[in-house]
Write a protein that holds these residues in place. Structure first.
Motif, PDB file in Angstrom:
ATOM      1  N   VAL A 153     -22.216  22.130 -72.915  1.00  0.00           N
ATOM      2  CA  VAL A 153     -20.555  22.457 -72.349  1.00  0.00           C
ATOM      3  C   VAL A 153     -20.843  23.736 -71.479  1.00  0.00           C
ATOM      4  N   GLY A 154     -20.040  23.639 -70.468  1.00  0.00           N
ATOM      5  CA  GLY A 154     -19.989  24.750 -69.605  1.00  0.00           C
ATOM      6  C   GLY A 154     -18.899  24.728 -68.518  1.00  0.00           C
ATOM      7  N   THR A 155     -18.916  25.654 -67.742  1.00  0.00           N
ATOM      8  CA  THR A 155     -17.751  25.701 -66.670  1.00  0.00           C
ATOM      9  C   THR A 155     -18.090  25.527 -65.395  1.00  0.00           C
ATOM     10  N   GLY A 156     -17.155  25.008 -64.440  1.00  0.00           N
ATOM     11  CA  GLY A 156     -17.487  25.107 -62.803  1.00  0.00           C
ATOM     12  C   GLY A 156     -16.316  25.471 -62.322  1.00  0.00           C
ATOM     13  N   VAL A 157     -16.475  25.747 -60.940  1.00  0.00           N
ATOM     14  CA  VAL A 157     -15.479  26.113 -60.129  1.00  0.00           C
ATOM     15  C   VAL A 157     -15.282  25.246 -58.871  1.00  0.00           C
ATOM     16  N   VAL A 158     -13.988  24.781 -58.504  1.00  0.00           N
ATOM     17  CA  VAL A 158     -13.975  24.105 -57.370  1.00  0.00           C
ATOM     18  C   VAL A 158     -13.984  24.994 -56.255  1.00  0.00           C
ATOM     19  N   ILE A 159     -14.707  24.642 -55.119  1.00  0.00           N
ATOM     20  CA  ILE A 159     -14.912  25.532 -53.913  1.00  0.00           C
ATOM     21  C   ILE A 159     -14.744  24.944 -52.554  1.00  0.00           C
ATOM     22  N   LYS A 160     -14.242  23.491 -52.823  1.00  0.00           N
ATOM     23  CA  LYS A 160     -13.705  23.017 -51.463  1.00  0.00           C
ATOM     24  C   LYS A 160     -12.594  21.935 -51.848  1.00  0.00           C
ATOM     25  N   ASP A 161     -12.007  21.565 -50.666  1.00  0.00           N
ATOM     26  CA  ASP A 161     -10.818  20.814 -51.028  1.00  0.00           C
ATOM     27  C   ASP A 161     -11.117  19.418 -51.663  1.00  0.00           C
ATOM     28  N   ASP A 162     -12.522  18.810 -51.279  1.00  0.00           N
ATOM     29  CA  ASP A 162     -12.448  17.570 -51.900  1.00  0.00           C
ATOM     30  C   ASP A 162     -12.996  17.456 -53.060  1.00  0.00           C
ATOM     31  N   GLY A 163     -12.907  18.761 -53.765  1.00  0.00           N
ATOM     32  CA  GLY A 163     -13.340  18.757 -55.119  1.00  0.00           C
ATOM     33  C   GLY A 163     -14.880  19.211 -55.682  1.00  0.00           C
ATOM     34  N   THR A 164     -15.360  19.403 -54.480  1.00  0.00           N
ATOM     35  CA  THR A 164     -16.800  19.949 -54.906  1.00  0.00           C
ATOM     36  C   THR A 164     -16.881  21.248 -55.889  1.00  0.00           C
ATOM     37  N   ILE A 165     -17.589  20.932 -56.942  1.00  0.00           N
ATOM     38  CA  ILE A 165     -17.666  21.791 -58.056  1.00  0.00           C
ATOM     39  C   ILE A 165     -19.193  22.660 -58.045  1.00  0.00           C
ATOM     40  N   PRO A 225     -16.736  15.086 -58.344  1.00  0.00           N
ATOM     41  CA  PRO A 225     -16.051  14.048 -59.406  1.00  0.00           C
ATOM     42  C   PRO A 225     -15.591  13.149 -58.731  1.00  0.00           C
ATOM     43  N   GLN A 226     -15.501  11.944 -59.267  1.00  0.00           N
ATOM     44  CA  GLN A 226     -14.875  10.593 -58.654  1.00  0.00           C
ATOM     45  C   GLN A 226     -13.209  10.729 -58.296  1.00  0.00           C
ATOM     46  N   LYS A 227     -12.749  11.619 -59.126  1.00  0.00           N
ATOM     47  CA  LYS A 227     -11.221  11.587 -58.775  1.00  0.00           C
ATOM     48  C   LYS A 227     -10.925  13.254 -58.708  1.00  0.00           C
ATOM     49  N   ILE A 228      -9.721  13.530 -58.306  1.00  0.00           N
ATOM     50  CA  ILE A 228      -9.261  14.872 -58.140  1.00  0.00           C
ATOM     51  C   ILE A 228      -7.831  15.021 -58.449  1.00  0.00           C
ATOM     52  N   PRO A 229      -7.121  16.102 -58.801  1.00  0.00           N
ATOM     53  CA  PRO A 229      -5.698  16.055 -58.890  1.00  0.00           C
ATOM     54  C   PRO A 229      -5.115  16.103 -57.403  1.00  0.00           C
ATOM     55  N   ASP A 230      -3.996  15.837 -57.173  1.00  0.00           N
ATOM     56  CA  ASP A 230      -3.239  15.748 -55.803  1.00  0.00           C
ATOM     57  C   ASP A 230      -3.272  17.153 -55.388  1.00  0.00           C
ATOM     58  N   ASP A 231      -2.682  18.042 -56.281  1.00  0.00           N
ATOM     59  CA  ASP A 231      -2.275  19.465 -56.012  1.00  0.00           C
ATOM     60  C   ASP A 231      -3.568  20.453 -55.942  1.00  0.00           C
ATOM     61  N   LEU A 232      -4.678  19.929 -56.295  1.00  0.00           N
ATOM     62  CA  LEU A 232      -5.969  20.801 -56.405  1.00  0.00           C
ATOM     63  C   LEU A 232      -6.087  21.629 -55.114  1.00  0.00           C
ATOM     64  N   GLU A 233      -6.370  23.230 -55.699  1.00  0.00           N
ATOM     65  CA  GLU A 233      -6.694  24.017 -54.799  1.00  0.00           C
ATOM     66  C   GLU A 233      -7.928  24.762 -55.056  1.00  0.00           C
TER      67      GLU A 233
END
Length: 310
Positions: free
Chosen positions: A136-148, A189-197
């Motif tokens: 188990v770990g953590t990630g951070v979204v760094i692009k609009d397309d959901g790249t982690i 990821p295969q899908k992302i939230p609509d309001d992901l920043e």
């Protein structure tokens, strides 16, 4: 051509043709005679009434103007300009009467929507048709397309990866890039939230020992959790006890980090990602935080996903 005269059919008294006085026209322009016909008397009344109506409207306008001046004149009075002393007093009053959020709280709030929970699964050795959680770990979204962005050791050897976003959205993810020598991995990821920043990336070049930093992640799977501290050193090296990790150029910090924080963002007080939490110094087998953590600089992490240098 001579016009034919029009005569009244009413009988006239004898001898009245030549000397009968001529009646004034109802529309005569004479003003010094009293109206004698019904039409003249009516016109006189209309003119007189119009004069009074005009006078009444005029007087009413004066009264309304006076009332308006009386009502609005206080609001139009000159007010003295604010001085620096007035501004300082207002600010001091606010500080004394309002509970303001801390700098670390504001920084964490600005990044929380970009932090994800990463779970790795491997095949169950007892039942190959099922999977068990291996890390188990953590990630951070760094692009609009959901790249982690996360740590390589979090996803290494996993058969399946699953990420959970800030709003509870879950998605399978795949590894699209690794830099094992820097303990970094990139997930899609295969899908992302609509309001992901995505997170805002900063620069570790501006850091100095003593600067405040915040770590956000899922220690032991609990979170998102926030801890704050300071930069306690720069350009540090770390070598794991098993010799599998030998990292350099790291940020040393004292914000609490534990297993599960790996891959999460280390941010400055402006909420900008300046590093990726990578390891904790733990000379014992307890696997708990003793006050020294390490983060890969965001410059090194950025190169893992092809981001331009800062």
């Amino acid at each position: 051509m001579k016009r034919e005269a029009v005569f009244s059919k009413s009988p006239r008294p004898a001898g009245s043709d030549k000397h009968a006085p001529t009646e004034p026209s109802p529309f005569s322009s004479q003003t010094n005679s009293k109206p004698s016909t019904p039409i003249q008397r009516r016109l006189s009344k209309i003119k007189s009434g119009w004069r009074w109506d005009f006078l009444a409207v005029f007087l009413m306008g004066i009264v309304c103007s006076l009332l308006a001046v009386g009502v609005f004149s206080p609001a139009l009075q000159w007010r003295p300009a604010l001085t620096q002393k007035d501004i300082d007093a207002a600010v001091l009053h606010t500080l004394q009467t309002k509970d303001l959020p801390s700098a670390s709280s504001k920084a964490a709030a600005s990044i929380q929507g970009a932090v994800v929970h990463v779970q790795a699964y491997v095949a169950d050795p007892k039942n190959k048709d099922s999977d068990i959680e291996s890390g188990v770990g953590t990630g951070v979204v760094i692009k609009d397309d959901g790249t982690i962005l996360t740590n390589f050791h979090v996803v290494s050897g996993a058969k399946k990866l699953r990420v959970t976003f800030f709003d509870g959205t879950e998605s399978d993810a795949t590894v699209i890039g690794v830099q094992a020598d820097k303990d970094l991995a990139v997930l899609k990821p295969q899908k992302i939230p609509d309001d992901l920043e995505p997170a805002i990336l900063g620069s570790s070049q501006q850091l100095a020992p003593g600067d405040g930093v915040v770590a956000v992640g899922f220690p032991f799977g609990i979170g998102p959790s926030v801890s704050s501290g300071v930069v306690s050193g720069l350009n540090r090296q770390f070598k794991s006890q098993d010799g599998k990790q030998n990292l350099s150029g790291l940020i040393q910090f004292d914000a609490a980090a534990n297993p599960g924080n790996s891959g999460g963002p280390l941010i400055n007080m402006s909420g900008e990602v300046v590093g990726i939490v990578t390891a904790i110094l733990n000379p014992t087998s307890a696997r708990t935080f003793i006050g020294i953590g390490f983060a890969t600089t965001i410059e090194s992490a950025g190169s893992a996903v092809g981001l331009p240098p800062f």
